[in-house]
Design a protein around this motif. Structure first.
Motif, PDB file in Angstrom:
ATOM      1  N   ARG A 135      16.651   0.915  -1.854  1.00 41.29           N
ATOM      2  CA  ARG A 135      15.264   1.428  -2.645  1.00 41.29           C
ATOM      3  C   ARG A 135      14.684   0.228  -3.024  1.00 41.29           C
ATOM      4  NH1 ARG A 135      14.190   6.751  -1.912  1.00 41.29           N
ATOM      5  NH2 ARG A 135      12.261   7.252  -3.345  1.00 41.29           N
ATOM      6  N   VAL A 136      13.206   0.243  -2.536  1.00 46.28           N
ATOM      7  CA  VAL A 136      12.263  -0.823  -2.847  1.00 46.28           C
ATOM      8  C   VAL A 136      11.386  -0.273  -3.971  1.00 46.28           C
ATOM      9  CG1 VAL A 136      10.704  -2.320  -2.094  1.00 46.28           C
ATOM     10  CG2 VAL A 136      12.287  -1.593  -0.630  1.00 46.28           C
ATOM     11  N   PHE A 137      11.066  -0.909  -5.130  1.00 47.31           N
ATOM     12  CA  PHE A 137      10.465  -0.343  -6.113  1.00 47.31           C
ATOM     13  C   PHE A 137       9.236  -1.398  -6.348  1.00 47.31           C
ATOM     14  CE2 PHE A 137      14.419   1.216  -7.035  1.00 47.31           C
ATOM     15  CZ  PHE A 137      14.147   2.775  -7.689  1.00 47.31           C
ATOM     16  N   GLN A 189       0.818  -1.270   0.138  1.00 45.78           N
ATOM     17  CA  GLN A 189      -0.002   0.176   0.053  1.00 45.78           C
ATOM     18  C   GLN A 189       0.876   1.220  -0.081  1.00 45.78           C
ATOM     19  OE1 GLN A 189      -3.088   0.098   3.258  1.00 45.78           O
ATOM     20  NE2 GLN A 189      -3.739   2.023   2.430  1.00 45.78           N
ATOM     21  N   ALA A 190       2.030   1.167   0.920  1.00 47.75           N
ATOM     22  CA  ALA A 190       2.697   2.297   0.765  1.00 47.75           C
ATOM     23  C   ALA A 190       3.582   2.592  -0.524  1.00 47.75           C
ATOM     24  CB  ALA A 190       3.864   1.985   1.869  1.00 47.75           C
ATOM     25  N   LEU A 191       3.753   1.420  -1.209  1.00 47.32           N
ATOM     26  CA  LEU A 191       4.643   1.657  -2.671  1.00 47.32           C
ATOM     27  C   LEU A 191       3.588   1.905  -3.554  1.00 47.32           C
ATOM     28  CD1 LEU A 191       6.597  -1.667  -2.333  1.00 47.32           C
ATOM     29  CD2 LEU A 191       7.680   0.875  -2.320  1.00 47.32           C
ATOM     30  N   ARG A 192       2.285   1.705  -3.476  1.00 46.45           N
ATOM     31  CA  ARG A 192       1.402   1.878  -4.374  1.00 46.45           C
ATOM     32  C   ARG A 192       1.007   3.427  -4.389  1.00 46.45           C
ATOM     33  NH1 ARG A 192      -2.151  -2.316  -2.117  1.00 46.45           N
ATOM     34  NH2 ARG A 192      -1.547  -4.393  -3.416  1.00 46.45           N
ATOM     35  N   GLY A 193       1.411   4.227  -3.197  1.00 45.48           N
ATOM     36  CA  GLY A 193       1.307   5.705  -3.142  1.00 45.48           C
ATOM     37  C   GLY A 193       2.344   6.379  -3.623  1.00 45.48           C
ATOM     38  N   ASN A 194       3.518   5.806  -3.340  1.00 50.44           N
ATOM     39  CA  ASN A 194       4.943   6.495  -3.633  1.00 50.44           C
ATOM     40  C   ASN A 194       5.551   6.042  -4.968  1.00 50.44           C
ATOM     41  OD1 ASN A 194       5.092   8.342  -1.136  1.00 50.44           O
ATOM     42  ND2 ASN A 194       4.134   6.475  -0.349  1.00 50.44           N
ATOM     43  N   GLY A 195       5.588   4.958  -5.266  1.00 53.14           N
ATOM     44  CA  GLY A 195       6.278   4.141  -6.452  1.00 53.14           C
ATOM     45  C   GLY A 195       7.505   3.415  -5.930  1.00 53.14           C
ATOM     46  N   SER A 196       8.349   4.010  -5.081  1.00 49.02           N
ATOM     47  CA  SER A 196       9.527   3.586  -4.667  1.00 49.02           C
ATOM     48  C   SER A 196       9.982   4.251  -3.238  1.00 49.02           C
ATOM     49  CB  SER A 196      10.669   3.720  -5.460  1.00 49.02           C
ATOM     50  OG  SER A 196      11.159   5.041  -5.709  1.00 49.02           O
ATOM     51  N   LEU A 197      10.482   3.676  -2.455  1.00 47.56           N
ATOM     52  CA  LEU A 197      10.894   4.122  -1.169  1.00 47.56           C
ATOM     53  C   LEU A 197      12.164   3.345  -0.790  1.00 47.56           C
ATOM     54  CD1 LEU A 197       7.409   4.222   0.516  1.00 47.56           C
ATOM     55  CD2 LEU A 197       8.691   6.300   0.071  1.00 47.56           C
ATOM     56  N   GLY A 198      12.970   4.251   0.069  1.00 50.53           N
ATOM     57  CA  GLY A 198      14.018   3.553   1.002  1.00 50.53           C
ATOM     58  C   GLY A 198      13.388   2.597   1.888  1.00 50.53           C
ATOM     59  N   CYS A 199      14.217   1.684   2.263  1.00 55.26           N
ATOM     60  CA  CYS A 199      13.626   0.529   3.263  1.00 55.26           C
ATOM     61  C   CYS A 199      13.253   1.095   4.563  1.00 55.26           C
ATOM     62  CB  CYS A 199      14.895  -0.435   3.456  1.00 55.26           C
ATOM     63  SG  CYS A 199      15.000  -1.725   1.821  1.00 55.26           S
TER      64      CYS A 199
END
Length: 365
Positions: free
Chosen positions: A359-361, A298-308
């Motif tokens: 980075r997580v995509f 859910q967090a990735l759906r809203g941001n695309g990619s994030l650091g761990c």
């Protein structure tokens, strides 16, 4: 000038207080090392605000939170002096409203000043709420402050929200969940609870079979919601910690850590893990949280990619007691299932481990 003779006060030092102080001291060390590193030829100042300081020492000459903070402040000064070319200082602010207790505190801080000369100790006599403006006038932005709210009574949520209005504050609250739970259903206390919680929705807890734990969760959730309503803050992270007396299964109270950065939340998790006293009994709410992978997605759906670690911060907004290890495992499981890709922060042969800045995509499916 003659050094005053040491004399312990007569305040008891039960096992749950020892555990609380273990958590506090562990966190102060981590916090001071993370945020306290000075730049070469510069000065770095952190602040510790003890809002219900007590006498400074307990029966048996055990140090209370004021003396613990000064000792660690001296330790951090020496640590940074040895590892950098700048100066680090911890400035402490101790508030105590009881006249007799304040005199004991003043005495014990005078003694501590000889042992810990690089730590300043500012003392205030009267209720903490009367000194909030005075104290934070002395703390210049963006100097970080750790605020310890350790009252014998229930902590009004309005004070917590007021403190969160300053971006660089973190708060550690002793939440008297057992005593609060005991009086939650007393009809004559309804107006008092409405005022202290600034809401009437606490009544939904009255028929809960696990009311003490649910009360602590409710308090944390209200902090998040009221901080968003009053200050527009959406990144408040809450981490509740069970505190029990030795040999007892029931909680005496909860510690609630409130911060706005995943690094702080991770450091508190590490501080709790390092606390030796009663650690095998000290677990955050023992309910297995199975929604971690979905929270990651859910967090990735809203941001695309994030650091761990940044991703963990998003997870921790709603899943307070999920550990850093569980977040990393969820990322690895999702990577293995083809839902996400992980790119190393620095070029390296990555096998199974994850670093905070990897980075997580979200993988397109």
């Amino acid at each position: 000038m003659a050094i005053p003779k040491r004399r312990p006060d007569q305040q008891l030092y039960p096992s749950h207080t020892r555990y609380k102080h273990d958590v506090l001291s562990n966190y102060l060390r981590l916090w001071g090392r993370i945020l306290g590193r000075p730049r070469p030829d510069r000065q770095r100042i952190l602040h510790y605000v003890d809002c219900f300081a007590g006498p400074g020492r307990h029966e048996g000459d055990y140090p209370g939170s004021p003396v613990i903070a000064m000792e660690i402040g001296q330790e951090l000064h020496e640590y940074h002096e040895a590892n950098s070319k700048g100066d680090f200082f911890l400035e402490c602010h101790f508030v105590e409203k009881d006249k007799k207790t304040y005199e004991e505190l003043r005495w014990n801080l005078e003694i501590a000043g000889y042992d810990f000369p690089e730590v300043s100790a500012n003392k205030y006599h009267s209720p903490f709420e009367d000194h909030i403006d005075d104290i934070f006038t002395e703390i210049h932005d963006p100097q970080p402050a750790l605020v310890f709210l350790d009252p014998y009574r229930f902590m009004d949520i309005g004070t917590v929200i007021r403190l969160l209005g300053r971006r660089w504050n973190e708060i550690l609250i002793t939440f008297m969940s057992r005593d609060g739970n005991r009086f939650l259903g007393v009809a004559t206390n309804e107006n008092m609870w409405d005022a202290r919680l600034r809401t009437g929705s606490w009544r939904q807890l009255l028929n809960s079979p696990h009311r003490q734990e649910e009360f602590a969760r409710f308090y944390g959730r209200e902090i998040q919601e009221q901080a968003q309503e009053e200050w527009g803050i959406e990144d408040v992270l809450v981490f509740p910690i069970n505190v029990r007396a030795y040999g007892r299964r029931a909680n005496v109270y909860h510690l609630i850590h409130v911060s706005r950065h995943p690094k702080a939340r991770l450091a508190m998790e590490q501080a709790v893990a390092q606390a030796d006293l009663l650690w095998q009994e000290q677990e955050s709410f023992p309910l297995l949280d199975r929604g971690v992978e979905e929270a990651v997605l859910q967090a990735l759906r809203g941001n695309g990619s994030l650091g761990c670690l940044e991703l963990a911060g998003h997870v921790w907004r709603d899943h307070w007691n999920v550990s850093w290890g569980e977040v990393k495992q969820a990322i690895l499981d999702l990577e293995g299932s083809g839902y996400v890709d992980v790119r190393p922060y620095k070029p390296r042969k990555r096998r199974t481990g994850l670093l905070e800045k990897d980075r997580v995509f979200l993988r397109e499916r």
